[in-house]
Design a protein around this motif. Sequence first.
Motif, PDB file in Angstrom:
ATOM      1  N   ARG A  17       0.876  -1.207   0.231  1.00  0.00           N
ATOM      2  CA  ARG A  17      -0.255   0.100  -0.124  1.00  0.00           C
ATOM      3  C   ARG A  17       0.911   1.234   0.032  1.00  0.00           C
ATOM      4  O   ARG A  17       0.575   2.243  -0.846  1.00  0.00           O
ATOM      5  N   THR A  53      -6.166  -4.623  -4.021  1.00  0.00           N
ATOM      6  CA  THR A  53      -6.462  -4.323  -2.482  1.00  0.00           C
ATOM      7  C   THR A  53      -5.460  -3.266  -2.310  1.00  0.00           C
ATOM      8  O   THR A  53      -6.060  -1.930  -1.997  1.00  0.00           O
ATOM      9  N   GLU A  57      -6.455   0.895  -1.937  1.00  0.00           N
ATOM     10  CA  GLU A  57      -6.356   1.603  -0.304  1.00  0.00           C
ATOM     11  C   GLU A  57      -5.372   2.868  -0.876  1.00  0.00           C
ATOM     12  O   GLU A  57      -5.682   3.903  -0.134  1.00  0.00           O
TER      13      GLU A  57
END
Length: 233
Positions: A17, A53, A57
Motif C-alpha cells: 500500500r 487491494t 487503498e
Amino acid sequence: MEPPSRRQVTGRKQSLREQVLQDLRAEIVSGRVEGGHVYSVPALATDLGVSTTPVREALLELQRQGLVTPLPNRGFQVAVPSTEELLEMLKLRELLETYALDRLAAREEKDLTRLYAIAERISDAVEQRDPVAYVAADREFHLALVDEAGISKLTTFISDLRDHMRLIGLETEQGFARQEGSAAEHFQLLDLLTAGDTEGVRGIISHHISAWEAVLRAGMAADHPTATTTDAM
C-alpha cells in the motif's frame, strides 16, 4: 500526456500500500499525469504487478488528501487545482518551512548527516531527468528536515500541503533548470543549518520554495492558455 512507465512495486521495503501510494502521489504531484486523468483500479494493479487491494487503498488515501476524486464504476480521477490554489499553497509552504528551519538552525545539537544521502538521491534524479523520483526524494528530504525541528503538528501540516501541490511545468526546460538549482540548494541548506547560520537558512529556504512560482505560472499558462486574469493572479 501519457502516464509514465511504472516500476513493479514488489520487493521493496515498504508495505505494498505504501509503495503504491508513494509512487502515485509522486506521479500526480510531479505533473506526469494531467488533471482529469482517470485511474482504473484493475488496470493499475496489473500495471504494477500487485492485487487490487493495495491499489484501491492507496487511491482512497489520495482521495482523502484531495488529489483524486472517485468516479462510480470507473475509478478515480486526478483533481484539477487552480493556479491561485497552487500559488497559495506554495506561499504557505514557504512561511511554514521558514519557521521550522529557523527553529532548527538555532538548535545547538542536531545531526543532519543522513539528509546528505537524500540530497544525493535528489541530485541523481535530476541528472537522470526523472521528475517522479525527484518529487519523491524531495518530499522525503523536506519532511525529514521539518521533523528535525521537533514540531510534529507542523510536519503534518507541511506534509498535507506538499501532497496537494502540483509541480506543473516540471518537465519543461525551465522546470529542469529549477530542479538543478533546487538540488544544489539542498546541500547549501544543510551546510548552513549545521553551521547554525539562521539568516543564511532563511534566505535559502525562502528562495528555494518561492522560485517555483515562475515554473508553476508558465506550466499552468501552457496547460490552460485561456485562463482568466484571476486564475493567473
